[in-house]
Design an enzyme around this catalytic site. Structure first.
Site, PDB file in Angstrom:
ATOM      1  CD  GLN A   1      26.889 -13.379  30.153  1.00 51.37           C
ATOM      2  OE1 GLN A   1      27.449 -12.283  30.220  1.00 51.37           O
ATOM      3  NE2 GLN A   1      26.666 -14.122  31.225  1.00 51.37           N
TER       4      GLN A   1
ATOM      5  CE  LYS B   1      27.848  -9.720  32.820  1.00 48.92           C
ATOM      6  NZ  LYS B   1      28.554 -10.850  32.230  1.00 48.92           N
TER       7      LYS B   1
ATOM      8  CG  ASP C   1      34.451 -11.342  31.257  1.00 53.70           C
ATOM      9  OD1 ASP C   1      33.916 -11.017  32.333  1.00 53.70           O
ATOM     10  OD2 ASP C   1      33.822 -11.750  30.273  1.00 53.70           O
TER      11      ASP C   1
HETATM   12  N1  GUN Z   1      28.747 -16.015  32.436  1.00 55.59           N
HETATM   13  C1  GUN Z   1      28.603 -16.096  33.785  1.00 55.59           C
HETATM   14  N2  GUN Z   1      29.467 -15.263  34.414  1.00 55.59           N
HETATM   15  C2  GUN Z   1      30.174 -14.650  33.435  1.00 55.59           C
HETATM   16  C3  GUN Z   1      31.207 -13.660  33.458  1.00 55.59           C
HETATM   17  O1  GUN Z   1      31.674 -13.216  34.509  1.00 55.59           O
HETATM   18  N3  GUN Z   1      31.672 -13.267  32.237  1.00 55.59           N
HETATM   19  C4  GUN Z   1      31.200 -13.783  31.068  1.00 55.59           C
HETATM   20  N4  GUN Z   1      31.745 -13.336  29.931  1.00 55.59           N
HETATM   21  N5  GUN Z   1      30.246 -14.703  31.023  1.00 55.59           N
HETATM   22  C5  GUN Z   1      29.734 -15.128  32.201  1.00 55.59           C
END
Ligand code: GUN
Length: 302
Positions: free
Chosen positions: A98, A54, A121
């Protein structure tokens, strides 16, 4: 193989170059760039590699990427005040915490503490409500469902009046993609059925689908004979079914399989997403799209 492959890596590059061009244009005009903070608590290896991806993607687009890594014993109270600080920081347009979080932290409380207007998100209940209402109400569609819809659109598959069957009812994929595909609008306006572990006649439901979206987390669940000839099959499953040594790096890497029995499915489907290389590469791209959208809201452009 007769199905046309919907290649997530190719579509990702198309969208990223669109986002990069728009970011440069806005920077030249307003002297500012989108700001994204990624908060990682602890050292979960899978989370660390997702966050690294990311960060790299955000940097490649010219975003202001703030990486905030915290120790695994960080208290819930401290995490909530950190989020509050970023909520009030005008240079930050997107806040990503996350998941999963360490067990002593209440995930729901944390996600609910993020300002819904920075929740790129799309997990906050306010954004889930906006998605349900649809149309202009939607600010941040959740990234995996947004990726699925974008891939269907870019593959040129007709959705209006189509029979869409979604296998799986999770909060992050099954439920939101079902809502999105039934709304009025481009890439939607479909007739949607959701099936799950409590459903009878899974095979008969799947066989009716013009567009079959599978997000069950069960390797090889969907058999080729469950696919309507010519259907569009979107496989969201990412299942680790073993390990191998990479020829390139010499490191141990996971062998991934989707929820669809891929090779024989290709003989029946009209369009299909591979695993890996399908929906996976697109998810982070949609996070970047939401972050740019949040930046544009902050500039009063939306
Ligand atoms: N952990 C696994 N996939 C995601 C996601 O799409 N967003 C977040 N914040 N954590 C994750």
């Amino acid at each position: 193989m007769s199905a046309t492959l919907i290649n997530g890596s190719v579509i990702r590059e198309e969208i990223l170059s669109e986002l990069r061009a728009e970011t440069e244009k806005l920077k030249a005009e307003y002297g500012k760039v989108p700001g994204l903070v990624t908060i990682l608590v602890g050292e979960n290896p899978a989370s660390m590699s997702y966050v690294t991806l990311k960060i790299k993607t955000a940097q490649s687009l010219g975003y202001n990427e703030v990486q905030d890594s915290r120790p695994p014993d960080m208290s819930e109270e401290d995490l909530l005040s950190l989020i509050d600080r970023y909520n009030k920081d005008d240079s930050i347009n997107g806040i990503l915490v996350q998941l999963p979080l360490p067990k002593h932290i209440d995930e729901k409380k944390v996600l609910n503490a993020i300002d819904p207007d920075k929740d790129v998100d799309g997990f906050h209940p306010v954004n889930v409500g906006r998605l349900m209402i649809g149309g202009d109400e939607v600010k941040f569609p959740p990234c995996t469902p947004a990726a699925i819809q974008e891939m269907i659109i870019r593959a040129g598959v007709e959705t209006k009046g189509a029979e869409v069957v979604v296998v799986g009812r999770s909060n992050i994929v099954g439920k939101p993609i079902a809502i999105m595909m039934m709304q009025k609008g481009p890439g939607a306006n479909a007739t949607v059925t959701v099936v799950h572990t409590g459903s009878k006649n899974l095979d008969a439901h799947c066989l009716r689908a013009d567009i079959l979206i599978v997000a069950a987390g069960v390797p090889g669940l969907v058999k080729p004979e469950w696919i309507k000839p010519g259907a569009c099959v979107i496989d969201v499953g990412v299942n680790r079914i073993g390990e191998k040594i990479s020829k390139k790096t010499g490191k141990t890497i996971a062998i991934l399989s989707g929820d669809v029995d891929f090779e024989p499915a290709c003989e029946r489907a009209g369009f299909i997403t591979p695993v890996p290389g399908g929906v996976g590469p697109m998810t982070i791209t949609m996070l970047m799209k939401n972050t740019l959208k949040s930046f544009k809201y902050s500039l009063g452009l939306l």
